[in-house]
Design a protein around this motif. Sequence first.
Motif, short mmCIF file in Angstrom:
data_model
loop_
_atom_site.label_atom_id
_atom_site.label_comp_id
_atom_site.label_asym_id
_atom_site.label_seq_id
_atom_site.Cartn_x
_atom_site.Cartn_y
_atom_site.Cartn_z
N LYS A 366 63.77 68.89 4.93
CA LYS A 366 63.22 69.76 4.10
C LYS A 366 62.04 69.17 3.42
O LYS A 366 60.93 69.86 3.38
CB LYS A 366 64.03 70.28 3.04
N ASP A 367 61.83 67.96 3.13
CA ASP A 367 60.85 67.14 2.33
C ASP A 367 59.67 67.19 3.47
O ASP A 367 58.46 67.19 3.10
CB ASP A 367 61.23 65.84 2.10
N PHE A 388 70.90 70.28 15.63
CA PHE A 388 69.45 70.41 15.35
C PHE A 388 68.97 71.86 14.84
O PHE A 388 68.08 71.90 13.90
CB PHE A 388 68.59 69.80 16.57
N LEU A 389 69.08 72.90 15.75
CA LEU A 389 69.02 74.31 15.38
C LEU A 389 69.33 74.68 14.13
O LEU A 389 68.67 75.13 13.47
CB LEU A 389 69.21 75.08 16.64
N ARG A 390 70.64 74.46 13.98
CA ARG A 390 71.31 74.85 12.71
C ARG A 390 70.56 74.25 11.59
O ARG A 390 70.41 74.93 10.62
CB ARG A 390 73.01 74.36 12.77
N SER A 391 70.30 73.08 11.66
CA SER A 391 69.68 72.15 10.51
C SER A 391 68.24 72.76 10.14
O SER A 391 67.87 73.24 9.12
CB SER A 391 69.41 70.75 10.58
N ILE A 392 67.59 73.08 11.29
CA ILE A 392 66.21 73.58 11.06
C ILE A 392 65.96 74.83 10.59
O ILE A 392 65.04 75.30 9.76
CB ILE A 392 65.27 73.24 12.41
N LEU A 393 66.75 75.65 11.16
CA LEU A 393 66.71 77.16 11.06
C LEU A 393 67.27 77.41 9.43
O LEU A 393 66.40 78.21 8.79
CB LEU A 393 67.72 77.98 11.96
N PHE A 394 68.26 76.73 8.98
CA PHE A 394 68.59 76.98 7.64
C PHE A 394 67.75 76.31 6.52
O PHE A 394 67.46 76.95 5.43
CB PHE A 394 69.82 76.40 7.33
N THR A 395 66.92 75.17 7.14
CA THR A 395 65.84 74.68 6.36
C THR A 395 64.84 75.71 6.23
O THR A 395 64.09 76.12 5.07
CB THR A 395 65.42 73.27 6.67
N LEU A 396 64.23 76.21 7.12
CA LEU A 396 63.00 77.14 7.31
C LEU A 396 63.66 78.36 6.37
O LEU A 396 62.53 79.00 5.67
CB LEU A 396 62.73 77.75 8.71
#
Length: 426
Positions: A366-367, A388-396
Amino acid sequence: MYIIILLKRKVLTMLSKKTIEIIKSTVPVLEVHGTKITEVFYKNMFQAHPELLNIFNHTNQKQGRQQTALANTILAAAKYIDKLETIIPVVKQIAHKHRSLAVKPEHYPIVGQFLLSSIKEVLGDAATEEIINAWAEAYGVIADVFIAIEKDMYKEAADQTGGWNDYKNFRVINKVKESDCITSFYLEAEDKSALPSFSPGQYISVRLSIPEEKYLFNRQYSLSAASNKEYFRISVKKEAEENQPNGKVSNYLHNHINIGDVIEATAPAGEFTLKDSIEDSKVVFISGGVGITPFMSMVNTIAENQPNQEIEFIHASRNGNVQAFKEELTTLEKKLTNFHLSFVYDNPTSEDRQNKHFKKQGFIDKDLLQTRLTQKNAHYYVCGPVPFLRSILFTLKELGIDDSNIHYEFFGPSVNLENENGTITK
């Protein structure tokens, strides 16, 4: 729009209110037993029709991903049987894969037969005649929709300039090692014919006959170069173990397919493509590992047609040795006037740390995204492994990016992306 109209017309004219009610009543049962039903379905179908193993991905079967994906699709169909337009993205994605794999109308009755028998086998007496008949009706309607959509897709693929149906022979005209684990294969039509144009982000299906294997193997690989009339480029990650299901095809390509060899491929397909509306906003590419491949087609296309487009390109990998396209991306800086390139490595080498594009050790978090992403109305494209998808999509999502501006792709059957913050499905 055509698909929405077709779905509504089929459901409203061919399914009674009673049938729709029965289908929706099976949702709780499917939530519990859906995956077991699809496991039995595939097992029984392949026993009776082993020739279908020439179409289905053996790896996804052995890993259980195909069974889970089908269970999710059946569950979604049951939930939204009266509003099937809700699952249009899934319908289109599956139809593209079917066309790319040469699934034909004659396959649908086989699937229907074994799907219904599997429901009965798993649920036993709970699968009453009324429920089986309702699902038979619903399956018939849904199958008709897929057959109609795919018929149009086959026609479009064949009728376009340079197009063809089913599989066509391609000769490998170049083989380039992009990193320690990714190699690009340049494919030219064996008959030297010009190739059709494709949308950046699309893929082709490659079919191989591997010595001592009974059935054909097919895999879908993103096209990693901009559309041109001379060749297709696919970039393949070599999996670690050749004797493992997910390494058999990639290792065979890396170790045994060389310049001059011939392989089969279908015409480009896929919905994960560069949107026409990007001219009005910034474009952000966020990739992990081999998920970079469709973005190479996209960014090269932008470089050729819109060199002033603002682009943020963030790629994560283990280190620079396994990352593909470093030089190609650096070269694009000379073509694109507003191109921002960032590399994130989990285990960077000393050489990696000297690279001017290296931003941090670890993961895209996120940072970093808060620092790099300054426009919420940008178009965000995300591709990589499921974690990776899970992490990025929820961060967005946490950063307030609207769903309509987020575009992402799975390599393989779709799965649910869930965590404690909510659910994103595809």
